[in-house]
Design an enzyme around this catalytic site. Structure first.
Site, mmCIF file in Angstrom:
data_model
loop_
_atom_site.group_PDB
_atom_site.id
_atom_site.type_symbol
_atom_site.label_atom_id
_atom_site.label_comp_id
_atom_site.label_asym_id
_atom_site.label_seq_id
_atom_site.Cartn_x
_atom_site.Cartn_y
_atom_site.Cartn_z
ATOM 1 N N ASP A 1 0.797 -1.229 0.000
ATOM 2 C CA ASP A 1 0.000 0.000 0.000
ATOM 3 C C ASP A 1 0.832 1.283 0.000
ATOM 4 O O ASP A 1 1.982 1.291 0.440
ATOM 5 C CB ASP A 1 -0.892 0.039 1.252
ATOM 6 C CG ASP A 1 -2.028 -0.965 1.188
ATOM 7 O OD1 ASP A 1 -2.049 -1.786 0.259
ATOM 8 O OD2 ASP A 1 -2.894 -0.914 2.084
ATOM 9 N N ASP A 2 0.184 2.340 -0.476
ATOM 10 C CA ASP A 2 0.597 3.745 -0.305
ATOM 11 C C ASP A 2 1.615 4.257 -1.317
ATOM 12 O O ASP A 2 1.999 5.418 -1.267
ATOM 13 C CB ASP A 2 1.123 4.031 1.114
ATOM 14 C CG ASP A 2 0.062 3.804 2.192
ATOM 15 O OD1 ASP A 2 -1.086 3.480 1.826
ATOM 16 O OD2 ASP A 2 0.396 3.925 3.375
ATOM 17 N N HIS B 1 -6.382 3.176 -3.867
ATOM 18 C CA HIS B 1 -6.251 3.408 -2.412
ATOM 19 C C HIS B 1 -6.563 4.872 -2.068
ATOM 20 O O HIS B 1 -6.017 5.401 -1.109
ATOM 21 C CB HIS B 1 -4.843 3.009 -1.984
ATOM 22 C CG HIS B 1 -4.635 2.799 -0.511
ATOM 23 N ND1 HIS B 1 -5.544 2.157 0.306
ATOM 24 C CD2 HIS B 1 -3.597 3.149 0.306
ATOM 25 C CE1 HIS B 1 -5.067 2.123 1.554
ATOM 26 N NE2 HIS B 1 -3.902 2.721 1.586
ATOM 27 N N HIS C 1 -5.690 9.557 1.033
ATOM 28 C CA HIS C 1 -5.478 8.665 2.179
ATOM 29 C C HIS C 1 -6.081 9.256 3.453
ATOM 30 O O HIS C 1 -5.469 9.238 4.525
ATOM 31 C CB HIS C 1 -3.975 8.388 2.378
ATOM 32 C CG HIS C 1 -3.681 7.063 3.024
ATOM 33 N ND1 HIS C 1 -3.551 6.913 4.378
ATOM 34 C CD2 HIS C 1 -3.507 5.829 2.508
ATOM 35 C CE1 HIS C 1 -3.284 5.643 4.657
ATOM 36 N NE2 HIS C 1 -3.265 4.961 3.535
ATOM 37 N N HIS D 1 3.766 -2.156 3.179
ATOM 38 C CA HIS D 1 3.781 -0.821 2.579
ATOM 39 C C HIS D 1 5.072 -0.560 1.812
ATOM 40 O O HIS D 1 6.151 -0.905 2.295
ATOM 41 C CB HIS D 1 3.611 0.247 3.662
ATOM 42 C CG HIS D 1 2.291 0.168 4.373
ATOM 43 N ND1 HIS D 1 2.057 -0.748 5.380
ATOM 44 C CD2 HIS D 1 1.139 0.858 4.201
ATOM 45 C CE1 HIS D 1 0.795 -0.600 5.797
ATOM 46 N NE2 HIS D 1 0.220 0.363 5.113
HETATM 47 ZN ZN LIG Z 1 -2.647 3.073 3.166
#
Ligand SMILES: [Zn+2]
Length: 297
Positions: free
Chosen positions: A111-112, A162, A166, A256
């Site tokens: 993620d991210d 995503h 955020h 991540h």
């Molecule tokens: Zn995230």
């Protein structure tokens, strides 16, 4: 690249042999743009059959066949760039894959990102170990690192949305829609990828984002095992242990590549993969995991 070359060649032929008919194709590396151009060209092209015959015999170049070949390439490319969950999973929240105990498959999710340095280091490790993962991108991160994003896609990983910022807090309807749709649009414009896999930031399911994603037929993908790699005090060995302890057939693992310094995740990743391989796991993307579950059901 091959598409850009074929497109340029066709464009050249049309430009030189059909004066007055402006080149409809321009060289592009964006498969989405190339697909649109090819479709437009096919629809709009009206060629005098006699002129076409003369042209083909002069050049040895069969325009119709070239366009057909181009479209075939584009279709297979579009398939590779489209991530849509099986119907059963659309509009649903998924925490893990339900597969046979004997089927030791596991899905790593990241993620991210995309993120400078760490994403590429991760891609190198995945490549060395022949692992395909699923990356959930933040629009804001993607905007800063489009080249890295294109590498992720080129190396065959699956992609999910995503959100743009955020954010965790509850949002009004317009903000929610913007968070999801603006990100989806940039993913498509940057990589040609269409995805209806969504992961809510922080796993928050009640701030409006997951509800909207479900209404839009996204699969909302949570996780069953976290590496806990956002814990600022933990050592990389702890990430490895967390994952090995929680691993089971169909598990979805959270880690991540962006949103901060992820050097500890990079450090943990080779051991994590080696440990899972030792236990007999093979690595699948989220779309693959859903397909396996569906086929076994
Ligand atoms: Zn995230």
């Amino acid at each position: 690249m091959a598409i850009a070359l074929v497109a340029t060649a066709i464009s050249f032929i049309i430009g030189t042999l059909l004066p007055g008919n402006p080149p409809a194709l321009q060289a592009t590396d964006n498969p989405a743009t190339a697909a649109v151009q090819a479709q437009n060209l096919k629809q709009n092209l009206t060629v005098d059959p006699l002129a076409k015959e003369v042209r083909d015999s002069q050049t040895g170049f069969n325009l119709d066949r070239a366009i057909e070949e181009l479209l075939t390439v584009l279709e297979s490319q579009e398939k590779r760039l489209t991530f849509v969950p099986p119907e059963h999973f659309q509009g649903k929240v998924i925490f893990e894959g339900k597969v046979n105990d004997s089927d030791k498959v596991i899905a790593l999710t990241v993620d991210d990102g995309p993120w400078p340095e760490t994403t590429e280091q991760m891609l190198d490790i995945f490549k060395q170990n022949d692992v395909k993962a699923t990356f959930f991108w933040i629009g804001k991160s993607l905007e800063s690192s489009p080249e890295i994003a294109r590498r992720v896609v080129a190396e065959g990983h699956a992609i999910g949305n995503h959100t743009w910022h955020h954010w965790y807090d509850s949002m009004d309807d317009a903000t929610v829609a913007n968070e999801v749709d603006r990100t989806a649009k940039l993913i498509y414009e940057t990589t040609g990828v269409k995805t209806t896999f969504f992961r809510p930031p922080g796993g928050v399911l009640n701030n409006g984002l997951a509800k909207y994603a479900k209404e839009q037929n996204y699969s909302v993908v949570m996780w069953s095992v976290t590496s806990a790699d956002t814990d600022p005090r933990a050592q990389p060995e702890a990430f490895v242990n967390n994952v090995l302890k929680g691993a089971k057939p169909g598990a979805i693992v959270l880690m991540h590549d962006g949103g901060g310094d992820r050097s500890r995740t990079i450090k943990a990743l080779p051991d994590m993969i080696a440990g899972l391989k030792k236990e007999g796991y093979r690595f699948v993307t989220i779309p693959e995991l859903m397909e396996i579950q569906q086929n076994e059901a």
